[in-house]
Design a protein around this motif. Structure first.
Motif, mmCIF file in Angstrom:
data_model
loop_
_atom_site.group_PDB
_atom_site.id
_atom_site.type_symbol
_atom_site.label_atom_id
_atom_site.label_comp_id
_atom_site.label_asym_id
_atom_site.label_seq_id
_atom_site.Cartn_x
_atom_site.Cartn_y
_atom_site.Cartn_z
ATOM 1 N N GLY A 32 0.812 -1.223 0.000
ATOM 2 C CA GLY A 32 0.000 0.000 0.000
ATOM 3 C C GLY A 32 0.839 1.265 0.000
ATOM 4 O O GLY A 32 0.475 2.269 -0.617
ATOM 5 N N VAL A 33 1.978 1.226 0.677
ATOM 6 C CA VAL A 33 2.895 2.374 0.682
ATOM 7 C C VAL A 33 3.559 2.502 -0.683
ATOM 8 O O VAL A 33 3.687 3.610 -1.221
ATOM 9 N N LYS A 34 3.940 1.365 -1.286
ATOM 10 C CA LYS A 34 4.498 1.393 -2.653
ATOM 11 C C LYS A 34 3.488 2.011 -3.625
ATOM 12 O O LYS A 34 3.848 2.840 -4.463
ATOM 13 N N LEU A 35 2.235 1.611 -3.513
ATOM 14 C CA LEU A 35 1.189 2.176 -4.370
ATOM 15 C C LEU A 35 1.069 3.678 -4.138
ATOM 16 O O LEU A 35 0.937 4.448 -5.093
ATOM 17 N N SER A 36 1.141 4.110 -2.894
ATOM 18 C CA SER A 36 1.055 5.543 -2.585
ATOM 19 C C SER A 36 2.194 6.316 -3.234
ATOM 20 O O SER A 36 1.981 7.408 -3.771
ATOM 21 N N TYR A 37 3.405 5.765 -3.216
ATOM 22 C CA TYR A 37 4.539 6.399 -3.888
ATOM 23 C C TYR A 37 4.257 6.523 -5.389
ATOM 24 O O TYR A 37 4.520 7.554 -5.996
ATOM 25 N N GLU A 38 3.735 5.443 -5.973
ATOM 26 C CA GLU A 38 3.438 5.442 -7.408
ATOM 27 C C GLU A 38 2.391 6.506 -7.755
ATOM 28 O O GLU A 38 2.545 7.255 -8.722
ATOM 29 N N LEU A 39 1.323 6.577 -6.962
ATOM 30 C CA LEU A 39 0.265 7.562 -7.215
ATOM 31 C C LEU A 39 0.745 8.991 -6.992
ATOM 32 O O LEU A 39 0.263 9.919 -7.628
ATOM 33 N N GLY A 44 5.600 14.818 -6.337
ATOM 34 C CA GLY A 44 6.851 14.968 -5.610
ATOM 35 C C GLY A 44 7.453 13.615 -5.299
ATOM 36 O O GLY A 44 6.878 12.579 -5.639
ATOM 37 N N PRO A 45 8.596 13.597 -4.621
ATOM 38 C CA PRO A 45 9.293 12.338 -4.397
ATOM 39 C C PRO A 45 8.720 11.466 -3.274
ATOM 40 O O PRO A 45 8.792 10.250 -3.340
ATOM 41 N N ILE A 46 8.174 12.071 -2.220
ATOM 42 C CA ILE A 46 7.761 11.296 -1.053
ATOM 43 C C ILE A 46 6.374 11.726 -0.589
ATOM 44 O O ILE A 46 6.169 12.871 -0.195
ATOM 45 N N PRO A 47 5.401 10.791 -0.585
ATOM 46 C CA PRO A 47 4.071 11.136 -0.075
ATOM 47 C C PRO A 47 4.103 11.263 1.449
ATOM 48 O O PRO A 47 4.784 10.498 2.127
ATOM 49 N N ASN A 48 3.381 12.236 1.984
ATOM 50 C CA ASN A 48 3.366 12.383 3.440
ATOM 51 C C ASN A 48 2.422 11.364 4.070
ATOM 52 O O ASN A 48 1.689 10.650 3.386
ATOM 53 N N ALA A 49 2.443 11.303 5.394
ATOM 54 C CA ALA A 49 1.653 10.316 6.127
ATOM 55 C C ALA A 49 0.163 10.467 5.856
ATOM 56 O O ALA A 49 -0.558 9.471 5.724
ATOM 57 N N THR A 50 -0.308 11.697 5.751
ATOM 58 C CA THR A 50 -1.729 11.942 5.510
ATOM 59 C C THR A 50 -2.142 11.413 4.141
ATOM 60 O O THR A 50 -3.217 10.822 3.991
ATOM 61 N N TYR A 51 -1.305 11.609 3.141
ATOM 62 C CA TYR A 51 -1.600 11.111 1.799
ATOM 63 C C TYR A 51 -1.718 9.586 1.802
ATOM 64 O O TYR A 51 -2.658 9.016 1.238
ATOM 65 N N ILE A 52 -0.770 8.924 2.462
ATOM 66 C CA ILE A 52 -0.779 7.461 2.499
ATOM 67 C C ILE A 52 -2.031 6.963 3.225
ATOM 68 O O ILE A 52 -2.692 6.028 2.774
ATOM 69 N N ALA A 53 -2.377 7.600 4.344
ATOM 70 C CA ALA A 53 -3.597 7.212 5.071
ATOM 71 C C ALA A 53 -4.833 7.435 4.199
ATOM 72 O O ALA A 53 -5.777 6.632 4.235
ATOM 73 N N ALA A 54 -4.841 8.508 3.406
ATOM 74 C CA ALA A 54 -5.981 8.780 2.520
ATOM 75 C C ALA A 54 -6.098 7.719 1.433
ATOM 76 O O ALA A 54 -7.213 7.307 1.074
ATOM 77 N N VAL A 55 -4.966 7.257 0.906
ATOM 78 C CA VAL A 55 -4.994 6.172 -0.081
ATOM 79 C C VAL A 55 -5.619 4.939 0.565
ATOM 80 O O VAL A 55 -6.490 4.279 -0.015
ATOM 81 N N GLY A 56 -5.214 4.641 1.791
ATOM 82 C CA GLY A 56 -5.796 3.510 2.511
ATOM 83 C C GLY A 56 -7.283 3.698 2.765
ATOM 84 O O GLY A 56 -8.072 2.754 2.611
#
Length: 146
Positions: A32-39, A44-56
């Motif tokens: 899921g974190v890999k997918l967040s990086y891809e999206l 930018g280079p690194i998604p923040n914690a809020t972005y990753i939680a939103a993807v989830g």
């Protein structure tokens, strides 16, 4: 260089601790974190914690809608069907973003586990306390008012 290091000096955040209800940017081994990086890569280079939680969270919503569609079909899809779809979700991890999302009639928090992490002097993040259950505050508050 780590994104946080480009914005904030080490000494400002070294030792800071906080709670995390989801996996975050330094856990690149989780699907899921890999997918967040891809999206996120166009932003930018690194998604923040809020972005990753939103993807989830989006994955959880999709799961609820799939459950509803499987039960009632498209023609009868409504708010109640989606609510019922959420109630079917048990230990859903959203590809590792969450430790296990579950919904129950008396507990719609979804995420009921957190962990405590700390920023280290070198810019890395360490886990101080691994995933643990958090109390259902509304339930506790209701019990206090009896």
């Amino acid at each position: 260089m780590h994104l946080l290091l480009k914005r904030v000096r080490f000494e400002v955040y070294a030792g800071y601790m906080g709670i995390l209800p989801s996996s975050v940017w330094f856990e690149k081994n989780l699907p899921g974190v890999k997918l967040s990086y891809e999206l996120f890569k166009k932003r930018g280079p690194i998604p923040n914690a809020t972005y990753i939680a939103a993807v989830g969270a989006c994955m959880v919503w999709v799961e609820a809608v799939k459950n509803a569609l499987n039960k009632v079909g498209y023609e009868k899809l409504d708010g109640q069907a989606i609510y019922d779809g959420y109630m079917q979700i048990k230990n859903f991890t959203a590809m590792g973003i969450f430790p296990g999302v579950s919904y129950f009639p008396g507990d719609q928090r979804g995420v009921s586990k957190i962990r405590i992490c700390r920023f280290e002097n070198d810019g890395s993040v360490s886990t101080v306390a691994d995933w643990f259950d958090v109390p259902h505050n509304l339930k506790l508050k209701a019990q206090e008012n009896k």
